[in-house]
Design a protein around this motif. Structure first.
Motif, PDB file in Angstrom:
ATOM      1  N   GLN A   1       0.802  -1.217   0.000  1.00 54.88           N
ATOM      2  CA  GLN A   1       0.000   0.000   0.000  1.00 54.88           C
ATOM      3  C   GLN A   1       0.842   1.277   0.000  1.00 54.88           C
ATOM      4  N   SER A   2       2.105   1.185   0.388  1.00 54.75           N
ATOM      5  CA  SER A   2       2.955   2.372   0.429  1.00 54.75           C
ATOM      6  C   SER A   2       3.230   2.950  -0.955  1.00 54.75           C
ATOM      7  N   LYS A   3       2.899   2.194  -1.993  1.00 57.18           N
ATOM      8  CA  LYS A   3       3.129   2.666  -3.361  1.00 57.18           C
ATOM      9  C   LYS A   3       1.832   3.039  -4.076  1.00 57.18           C
ATOM     10  N   ILE A   4       0.723   3.071  -3.344  1.00 56.34           N
ATOM     11  CA  ILE A   4      -0.562   3.419  -3.961  1.00 56.34           C
ATOM     12  C   ILE A   4      -0.687   4.939  -4.080  1.00 56.34           C
ATOM     13  N   THR A   5      -0.940   5.394  -5.278  1.00 56.70           N
ATOM     14  CA  THR A   5      -1.131   6.826  -5.536  1.00 56.70           C
ATOM     15  C   THR A   5      -2.556   7.159  -5.969  1.00 56.70           C
ATOM     16  N   VAL A   6      -3.375   6.142  -6.166  1.00 57.88           N
ATOM     17  CA  VAL A   6      -4.776   6.343  -6.573  1.00 57.88           C
ATOM     18  C   VAL A   6      -5.604   6.752  -5.351  1.00 57.88           C
ATOM     19  N   PRO A   7      -6.458   7.770  -5.443  1.00 57.39           N
ATOM     20  CA  PRO A   7      -7.323   8.149  -4.322  1.00 57.39           C
ATOM     21  C   PRO A   7      -8.109   6.948  -3.801  1.00 57.39           C
ATOM     22  N   SER A   8      -7.944   6.670  -2.504  1.00 54.92           N
ATOM     23  CA  SER A   8      -8.469   5.422  -1.934  1.00 54.92           C
ATOM     24  C   SER A   8      -9.387   5.695  -0.750  1.00 54.92           C
ATOM     25  N   MET A   9     -10.614   5.195  -0.848  1.00 50.57           N
ATOM     26  CA  MET A   9     -11.583   5.241   0.237  1.00 50.57           C
ATOM     27  C   MET A   9     -11.719   3.837   0.816  1.00 50.57           C
ATOM     28  N   ILE A  10     -11.492   3.709   2.122  1.00 49.27           N
ATOM     29  CA  ILE A  10     -11.650   2.425   2.799  1.00 49.27           C
ATOM     30  C   ILE A  10     -12.819   2.551   3.771  1.00 49.27           C
ATOM     31  N   ILE A  11     -13.804   1.682   3.618  1.00 53.30           N
ATOM     32  CA  ILE A  11     -14.953   1.664   4.523  1.00 53.30           C
ATOM     33  C   ILE A  11     -14.926   0.337   5.278  1.00 53.30           C
ATOM     34  N   ALA A  12     -14.843   0.418   6.587  1.00 58.33           N
ATOM     35  CA  ALA A  12     -14.744  -0.766   7.436  1.00 58.33           C
ATOM     36  C   ALA A  12     -15.935  -0.814   8.383  1.00 58.33           C
ATOM     37  N   ASP A  13     -15.894  -1.729   9.347  1.00 57.01           N
ATOM     38  CA  ASP A  13     -16.989  -1.869  10.307  1.00 57.01           C
ATOM     39  C   ASP A  13     -16.420  -2.267  11.653  1.00 57.01           C
ATOM     40  N   ASP A  14     -17.137  -1.930  12.712  1.00 57.98           N
ATOM     41  CA  ASP A  14     -16.601  -2.148  14.055  1.00 57.98           C
ATOM     42  C   ASP A  14     -16.855  -3.550  14.605  1.00 57.98           C
ATOM     43  N   GLY A  15     -17.620  -4.370  13.874  1.00 63.19           N
ATOM     44  CA  GLY A  15     -17.932  -5.708  14.364  1.00 63.19           C
ATOM     45  C   GLY A  15     -17.371  -6.800  13.489  1.00 63.19           C
ATOM     46  N   ASP A  16     -16.266  -6.536  12.821  1.00 56.13           N
ATOM     47  CA  ASP A  16     -15.729  -7.455  11.811  1.00 56.13           C
ATOM     48  C   ASP A  16     -14.741  -8.435  12.434  1.00 56.13           C
ATOM     49  N   TRP A  17     -15.058  -9.725  12.386  1.00 55.88           N
ATOM     50  CA  TRP A  17     -14.136 -10.750  12.864  1.00 55.88           C
ATOM     51  C   TRP A  17     -13.408 -11.443  11.716  1.00 55.88           C
ATOM     52  N   LEU A  18     -13.834 -11.172  10.475  1.00 50.94           N
ATOM     53  CA  LEU A  18     -13.155 -11.736   9.315  1.00 50.94           C
ATOM     54  C   LEU A  18     -12.038 -10.816   8.815  1.00 50.94           C
ATOM     55  N   ALA A  19     -12.292  -9.518   8.836  1.00 52.40           N
ATOM     56  CA  ALA A  19     -11.285  -8.535   8.422  1.00 52.40           C
ATOM     57  C   ALA A  19     -11.324  -7.368   9.409  1.00 52.40           C
ATOM     58  N   PRO A  20     -10.870  -7.585  10.641  1.00 53.97           N
ATOM     59  CA  PRO A  20     -10.944  -6.538  11.663  1.00 53.97           C
ATOM     60  C   PRO A  20     -10.249  -5.250  11.219  1.00 53.97           C
ATOM     61  N   THR A  21     -10.860  -4.138  11.544  1.00 52.13           N
ATOM     62  CA  THR A  21     -10.313  -2.841  11.141  1.00 52.13           C
ATOM     63  C   THR A  21      -8.863  -2.685  11.584  1.00 52.13           C
ATOM     64  N   GLY A  22      -8.571  -3.062  12.828  1.00 50.60           N
ATOM     65  CA  GLY A  22      -7.226  -2.881  13.356  1.00 50.60           C
ATOM     66  C   GLY A  22      -6.175  -3.736  12.678  1.00 50.60           C
ATOM     67  N   SER A  23      -6.588  -4.813  12.035  1.00 48.47           N
ATOM     68  CA  SER A  23      -5.645  -5.715  11.371  1.00 48.47           C
ATOM     69  C   SER A  23      -5.529  -5.457   9.877  1.00 48.47           C
ATOM     70  N   PHE A  24      -6.543  -4.844   9.289  1.00 44.38           N
ATOM     71  CA  PHE A  24      -6.560  -4.672   7.839  1.00 44.38           C
ATOM     72  C   PHE A  24      -6.820  -3.221   7.418  1.00 44.38           C
TER      73      PHE A  24
END
Length: 295
Positions: free
Chosen positions: A196-219
């Motif tokens: 991700q350190s080489k991404i220059t495209v405008p990026s919107m990330i939408i996460a959720d607070d109850g995620d056990w498959l892709a937890p916000t803090g890990s992904f």
């Protein structure tokens, strides 16, 4: 009285001439202002319009059977029926691990009704990696812009990607692989090994607070932090939501995905108001980050 009656027509004529000159200037300058962004599509946005399940454009759809193009499986194209406003930007949308197109299909009519040509996809295999899904997103965009039945409706210079779960990781991978993309929206993204350190495209990330498959803090949060601050980026975490919230209409998903894509695919700064300053935390949003002001 006689002198007044003779002077009044002259004064009135002068006033009419001045008004006509002003009108002439206005007639010249107003269209120039309106045309300052040739990619702007649709009426001025409101809180209600960007959050709605359906935007201002009527839409139609066409099925894309497997084998129609190289590098992707099958999909469905949704597009505005209006041809009076010129061409539209194009978006490809990818589902996640073990997930069919039906789980992300609602993004098709949502985004098409806001003024995009959209292709929702089935992945080539249910267990495809995020990197593979990123390649498939780009292959779908290539098909859209060269061989599809709606190619004449697309501005091939204005393309973006959206993905959920491993498809969200794939969307970020697409941006790494093809920096010419105008925007990506990664929904509860999952990826291992993303640069991700080489991404220059405008990026919107939408996460959720109850995620056990892709937890916000890990992904989502590490992805956001790892994207350079010189890149336009944002992170929204939905409150009281989970990984599968993204498989059906949600007003906040609609609001931020639509606003991000309109802002960067259409270069439409009328949507800045929904993105900056960053959204406040409330009973619907548990955290947010953004590189404001946008550039």
């Amino acid at each position: 009285m006689p002198s007044w009656s003779h002077a009044r027509p002259k004064t009135a004529l002068t006033a009419v001439a001045a008004f006509a000159a002003l009108t002439s200037v206005t007639a010249v300058t107003s269209p120039a202002h309106a045309d300052s962004n040739p990619f702007q599509r649709g009426p001025a946005p409101t809180e209600a319009s960007v959050s709605a399940q359906k935007g201002p454009f009527a839409t139609a759809q066409v099925n894309v059977p497997a084998g129609s193009g190289d590098g992707f499986n099958d999909g469905t194209i949704y597009y505005p029926t209006d041809t009076s406003q010129g061409t539209f930007g194009a978006i490809a949308v990818m589902p996640g691990f073990l997930s069919p197109q039906d789980w992300i299909r609602w993004y098709g009519p949502l985004l098409a009704s806001q003024g995009f040509v959209v292709m929702t996809l089935d992945s080539k295999g249910f267990v495809d990696s995020p990197s593979s899904r990123g390649d498939q997103l780009l292959a779908a965009l290539d098909y859209l812009t060269t061989k599809s039945k709606v190619v004449d409706r697309i501005d091939t210079s204005r393309l973006g990607v959206v993905g959920w779960s491993m498809g969200g990781g794939g969307a970020l991978e697409s941006s790494y692989d093809r920096p010419s993309l105008k925007a990506d929206v990664a929904l509860a993204p999952w990826h291992v090994g993303l640069e991700q350190s080489k991404i220059t495209v405008p990026s919107m990330i939408i996460a959720d607070d109850g995620d056990w498959l892709a937890p916000t803090g890990s992904f989502a949060k590490p992805f956001y932090n790892g994207i350079p601050d010189t890149t336009n980026k944002a992170l929204i975490e939905l409150k009281n939501a989970n990984h599968f919230t993204f498989t059906g209409y949600n007003k906040n998903i609609a609001k931020y995905a639509v606003s991000w894509l309109k802002r960067f695919v259409d270069n439409d700064n009328r949507y800045d108001q929904f993105l900056c300053p960053k959204p406040a935390t409330n009973n619907e949003i548990s955290q947010s980050e953004a590189t404001c002001p946008l550039h």
